[in-house]
Design a protein around this motif. Structure first.
Motif, short mmCIF file in Angstrom:
data_model
loop_
_atom_site.label_atom_id
_atom_site.label_comp_id
_atom_site.label_asym_id
_atom_site.label_seq_id
_atom_site.Cartn_x
_atom_site.Cartn_y
_atom_site.Cartn_z
N GLU A 141 -1.35 9.02 -7.20
CA GLU A 141 -2.18 9.70 -6.20
C GLU A 141 -2.61 8.74 -5.10
OE1 GLU A 141 -5.01 12.98 -4.92
OE2 GLU A 141 -3.10 12.87 -5.99
N LEU A 144 0.49 7.49 -2.94
CA LEU A 144 1.00 8.50 -2.01
C LEU A 144 0.03 8.73 -0.86
CD1 LEU A 144 2.49 11.14 -4.48
CD2 LEU A 144 3.76 9.59 -2.98
N HIS A 145 -1.25 8.76 -1.14
CA HIS A 145 -2.22 8.97 -0.06
C HIS A 145 -2.36 7.74 0.84
CE1 HIS A 145 -3.13 13.01 -0.83
NE2 HIS A 145 -3.98 12.86 -1.82
N ASP A 148 0.31 8.37 3.14
CA ASP A 148 -0.12 9.43 4.06
C ASP A 148 -1.05 8.86 5.14
OD1 ASP A 148 1.24 11.45 2.67
OD2 ASP A 148 -0.48 11.83 1.35
N LEU A 189 9.46 7.21 -2.91
CA LEU A 189 8.26 8.04 -2.95
C LEU A 189 8.22 9.03 -1.79
CD1 LEU A 189 5.70 5.26 -3.93
CD2 LEU A 189 6.46 7.16 -5.38
N THR A 193 8.91 13.03 -2.74
CA THR A 193 7.82 14.00 -2.64
C THR A 193 7.89 14.83 -1.36
OG1 THR A 193 6.36 12.35 -1.62
CG2 THR A 193 6.28 12.56 -4.02
N ARG A 195 7.89 13.85 1.73
CA ARG A 195 7.18 13.31 2.89
C ARG A 195 8.15 12.84 3.97
NH1 ARG A 195 3.58 13.16 -1.18
NH2 ARG A 195 1.34 13.03 -0.65
#
Length: 218
Positions: A141, A144-145, A148, A189, A193, A195
């Motif tokens: 989590e 990934l953030h 982001d 990643l 996912t 992205r």
């Protein structure tokens, strides 16, 4: 536990170092600006605190891999909870308030993780898992953030290498297959996912795994 602490500390430091103008830039989450993502991180930190003080009296029903549900479609930002995050973030008005709240609650979540017994069984989202598995899931989590957060901030630092490799390993277990060795952890990643869309060459390298992607984690 160490991977959780390092990935979480790096993400909080990345937010703390952002100039005010970057809070109005897009993030890697559909429909969210950077300020919205930071507001989401505050709620995530609250969830960690709540979960680590919610012991369960039953055997684990999930682990770090099965903790994640796979959605059929990527988020669009139109979900009511996603829309609520946008309104909450706007209510902060000044970026320093978001930074302050994340540092305050985030530091507490980090300390709670360091003090937690890895074998403790905790309850969250109607499932039970050990604190160790819960915190390992959150390495994915946070990583990934972090990606982001810096998606449109080319000068910002990447997540720690340990977090990237650990998140990739967990994502491969969720997928039931390994990404090609030619993929960096970051690219695995991002592509894995949804992205980032894979190039034609990457699709070819992914082989049968391409049909399983993207893995929309929830």
């Amino acid at each position: 536990m160490d991977a959780f602490s390092r990935s979480w500390a790096a993400l909080r430091a990345a937010v703390a170092e952002l100039p005010d103008e970057d809070f109005a830039r897009p993030s890697g989450c559909a429909g969210w600006l950077v300020r919205d993502l930071v507001c989401h991180l505050i709620i995530d930190a609250q969830d960690v605190l709540i979960t680590l003080v919610t012991p369960a009296g039953t055997e684990p029903t999930r682990d770090a891999v099965t903790y994640w549900d796979i959605a059929e479609k990527p988020p669009t930002g139109d979900d009511p909870l996603d829309a609520l995050i946008v309104r909450l973030a706007a209510a902060y008005e000044e970026p320093w308030l978001l930074k302050f709240h994340l540092d305050d609650v985030g530091s507490a979540a980090g300390r709670a993780a360091e003090l937690a017994d890895p074998a403790l069984r905790v309850a969250t989202r109607d499932v039970v898992l050990t604190a160790d598995d819960y915190l390992r899931a959150y390495v994915l989590e946070w990583t990934l953030h972090h990606l982001d957060l810096i998606a449109h901030l080319p000068d910002a630092a990447d997540p720690p290498a340990e977090g990237l490799s650990g998140a990739r390993e967990l994502l491969e277990k969720i997928a039931g297959a390994a990404f090609p060795p030619s993929f960096s952890d970051k690219d695995a990643l991002l592509v894995g996912t949804g992205r980032r869309a894979p190039s034609e060459a990457e699709k070819s390298e992914l082989g049968e795994l391409a049909a399983k992607l993207p893995l929309v984690l929830g």
